[in-house]
Design a protein around this motif. Sequence first.
Motif, PDB file in Angstrom:
ATOM      1  N   LEU A   1      27.583  40.911  44.651  1.00  0.00           N
ATOM      2  CA  LEU A   1      28.201  39.865  45.464  1.00  0.00           C
ATOM      3  C   LEU A   1      27.910  40.089  46.936  1.00  0.00           C
ATOM      4  O   LEU A   1      27.926  41.227  47.420  1.00  0.00           O
ATOM      5  CB  LEU A   1      29.719  39.841  45.254  1.00  0.00           C
ATOM      6  N   THR A   2      27.663  38.998  47.652  1.00  0.00           N
ATOM      7  CA  THR A   2      27.552  39.105  49.102  1.00  0.00           C
ATOM      8  C   THR A   2      28.949  39.307  49.679  1.00  0.00           C
ATOM      9  O   THR A   2      29.958  39.172  48.966  1.00  0.00           O
ATOM     10  CB  THR A   2      26.941  37.825  49.701  1.00  0.00           C
TER      11      THR A   2
ATOM     12  N   GLU B   1      30.612  37.401  51.702  1.00  0.00           N
ATOM     13  CA  GLU B   1      31.366  36.146  51.605  1.00  0.00           C
ATOM     14  C   GLU B   1      31.840  35.889  50.171  1.00  0.00           C
ATOM     15  O   GLU B   1      32.970  35.449  49.948  1.00  0.00           O
ATOM     16  CB  GLU B   1      30.503  34.968  52.066  1.00  0.00           C
ATOM     17  N   GLU B   2      30.970  36.154  49.206  1.00  0.00           N
ATOM     18  CA  GLU B   2      31.327  35.947  47.804  1.00  0.00           C
ATOM     19  C   GLU B   2      32.439  36.894  47.371  1.00  0.00           C
ATOM     20  O   GLU B   2      33.344  36.511  46.635  1.00  0.00           O
ATOM     21  CB  GLU B   2      30.097  36.140  46.926  1.00  0.00           C
ATOM     22  N   LEU B   3      32.373  38.121  47.861  1.00  0.00           N
ATOM     23  CA  LEU B   3      33.403  39.101  47.531  1.00  0.00           C
ATOM     24  C   LEU B   3      34.757  38.678  48.079  1.00  0.00           C
ATOM     25  O   LEU B   3      35.778  38.791  47.395  1.00  0.00           O
ATOM     26  CB  LEU B   3      33.013  40.479  48.082  1.00  0.00           C
ATOM     27  N   GLU B   4      34.773  38.186  49.293  1.00  0.00           N
ATOM     28  CA  GLU B   4      36.032  37.725  49.882  1.00  0.00           C
ATOM     29  C   GLU B   4      36.625  36.565  49.096  1.00  0.00           C
ATOM     30  O   GLU B   4      37.841  36.488  48.898  1.00  0.00           O
ATOM     31  CB  GLU B   4      35.813  37.326  51.346  1.00  0.00           C
ATOM     32  N   PHE B   5      35.761  35.672  48.636  1.00  0.00           N
ATOM     33  CA  PHE B   5      36.242  34.546  47.835  1.00  0.00           C
ATOM     34  C   PHE B   5      36.783  35.042  46.494  1.00  0.00           C
ATOM     35  O   PHE B   5      37.847  34.602  46.042  1.00  0.00           O
ATOM     36  CB  PHE B   5      35.103  33.545  47.599  1.00  0.00           C
ATOM     37  N   ALA B   6      36.076  35.974  45.871  1.00  0.00           N
ATOM     38  CA  ALA B   6      36.519  36.532  44.583  1.00  0.00           C
ATOM     39  C   ALA B   6      37.875  37.207  44.721  1.00  0.00           C
ATOM     40  O   ALA B   6      38.712  37.140  43.817  1.00  0.00           O
ATOM     41  CB  ALA B   6      35.476  37.514  44.057  1.00  0.00           C
ATOM     42  N   LYS B   7      38.101  37.869  45.855  1.00  0.00           N
ATOM     43  CA  LYS B   7      39.388  38.520  46.097  1.00  0.00           C
ATOM     44  C   LYS B   7      40.511  37.501  46.263  1.00  0.00           C
ATOM     45  O   LYS B   7      41.649  37.734  45.832  1.00  0.00           O
ATOM     46  CB  LYS B   7      39.303  39.395  47.350  1.00  0.00           C
TER      47      LYS B   7
ATOM     48  N   MET C   1      32.278  36.657  39.220  1.00  0.00           N
ATOM     49  CA  MET C   1      33.129  37.303  40.220  1.00  0.00           C
ATOM     50  C   MET C   1      33.593  38.689  39.799  1.00  0.00           C
ATOM     51  O   MET C   1      33.566  39.620  40.594  1.00  0.00           O
ATOM     52  CB  MET C   1      34.353  36.422  40.500  1.00  0.00           C
ATOM     53  N   TRP C   2      34.063  38.825  38.539  1.00  0.00           N
ATOM     54  CA  TRP C   2      34.657  40.082  38.090  1.00  0.00           C
ATOM     55  C   TRP C   2      34.002  40.544  36.806  1.00  0.00           C
ATOM     56  O   TRP C   2      33.672  39.740  35.947  1.00  0.00           O
ATOM     57  CB  TRP C   2      36.171  39.913  37.846  1.00  0.00           C
ATOM     58  N   SER C   3      33.861  41.827  36.668  1.00  0.00           N
ATOM     59  CA  SER C   3      33.253  42.396  35.462  1.00  0.00           C
ATOM     60  C   SER C   3      34.292  42.934  34.479  1.00  0.00           C
ATOM     61  O   SER C   3      33.946  43.366  33.396  1.00  0.00           O
ATOM     62  CB  SER C   3      32.293  43.534  35.837  1.00  0.00           C
ATOM     63  N   ASP C   4      35.558  42.874  34.850  1.00  0.00           N
ATOM     64  CA  ASP C   4      36.598  43.481  34.014  1.00  0.00           C
ATOM     65  C   ASP C   4      37.546  42.491  33.378  1.00  0.00           C
ATOM     66  O   ASP C   4      38.549  42.879  32.794  1.00  0.00           O
ATOM     67  CB  ASP C   4      37.421  44.467  34.854  1.00  0.00           C
ATOM     68  N   GLU C   5      37.261  41.204  33.454  1.00  0.00           N
ATOM     69  CA  GLU C   5      38.223  40.205  32.998  1.00  0.00           C
ATOM     70  C   GLU C   5      38.588  40.379  31.516  1.00  0.00           C
ATOM     71  O   GLU C   5      39.749  40.228  31.152  1.00  0.00           O
ATOM     72  CB  GLU C   5      37.669  38.800  33.242  1.00  0.00           C
ATOM     73  N   LEU C   6      37.641  40.690  30.680  1.00  0.00           N
ATOM     74  CA  LEU C   6      37.945  40.869  29.257  1.00  0.00           C
ATOM     75  C   LEU C   6      38.245  42.304  28.900  1.00  0.00           C
ATOM     76  O   LEU C   6      38.464  42.636  27.754  1.00  0.00           O
ATOM     77  CB  LEU C   6      36.787  40.356  28.405  1.00  0.00           C
ATOM     78  N   ASN C   7      38.265  43.185  29.898  1.00  0.00           N
ATOM     79  CA  ASN C   7      38.552  44.602  29.674  1.00  0.00           C
ATOM     80  C   ASN C   7      39.586  45.094  30.671  1.00  0.00           C
ATOM     81  O   ASN C   7      39.299  45.896  31.552  1.00  0.00           O
ATOM     82  CB  ASN C   7      37.260  45.423  29.814  1.00  0.00           C
TER      83      ASN C   7
END
Length: 201
Positions: free
Chosen positions: A70-71, A73-79, A193-199
Amino acid sequence: MKKILPITIVLMTLTSCSSISSPEREAGDAQQTSTFVQHQTVDSSGIKDYSNYETVKEEALHDAKFVDDLTEEELEFAKKIRPLHFDLKTMILRMTGTGILFLSGGTDEEDLIQVREETSKKIAFIEDELIKLDPPPSMEHILAVYLESVKSYKESITYFEQYFETDDKRFLDEFLRRSNQANDNIKSVLFEMWSDELNPN
């Protein structure tokens, strides 16, 4: 028991389960689901307090695993979107879970009415917060998916209410259709955005 199973399907969909238990285990599974929901999502002490949203946000971000490439900006949006995502899921699960309890005799109509009213208010809050977000161009489609899904959830609540008022299975079918479509749409963008959603563990 046949009425409980369709609503349980929504619960499983929201928690990313991929299969339904065998018919001979239906009764036991429904009872286990009702017990879990009663202890985890119906208790009013577990309701998020939006008057202190920063605390809610911190809790949602505590164990987050963000996608590596994530860039900034993308990280801030994901947060920003993650706490809204988890509270949206919590409220839908709570409403569905209370429906299961009501059908199985584990709660009364007053609790059902209270939960669906709270769900409507919380979803409206989440929608307002989503509208305030300013995503980077690369993630504008993600915000669009969430806004469209929130709209579907809001519409589905009307059918949820009508089912319990009329006992007409057509309303339950429409509730399931709209909720499942919203679930599928959100799942289609989670891993951007996230790699842990299903874990979660």
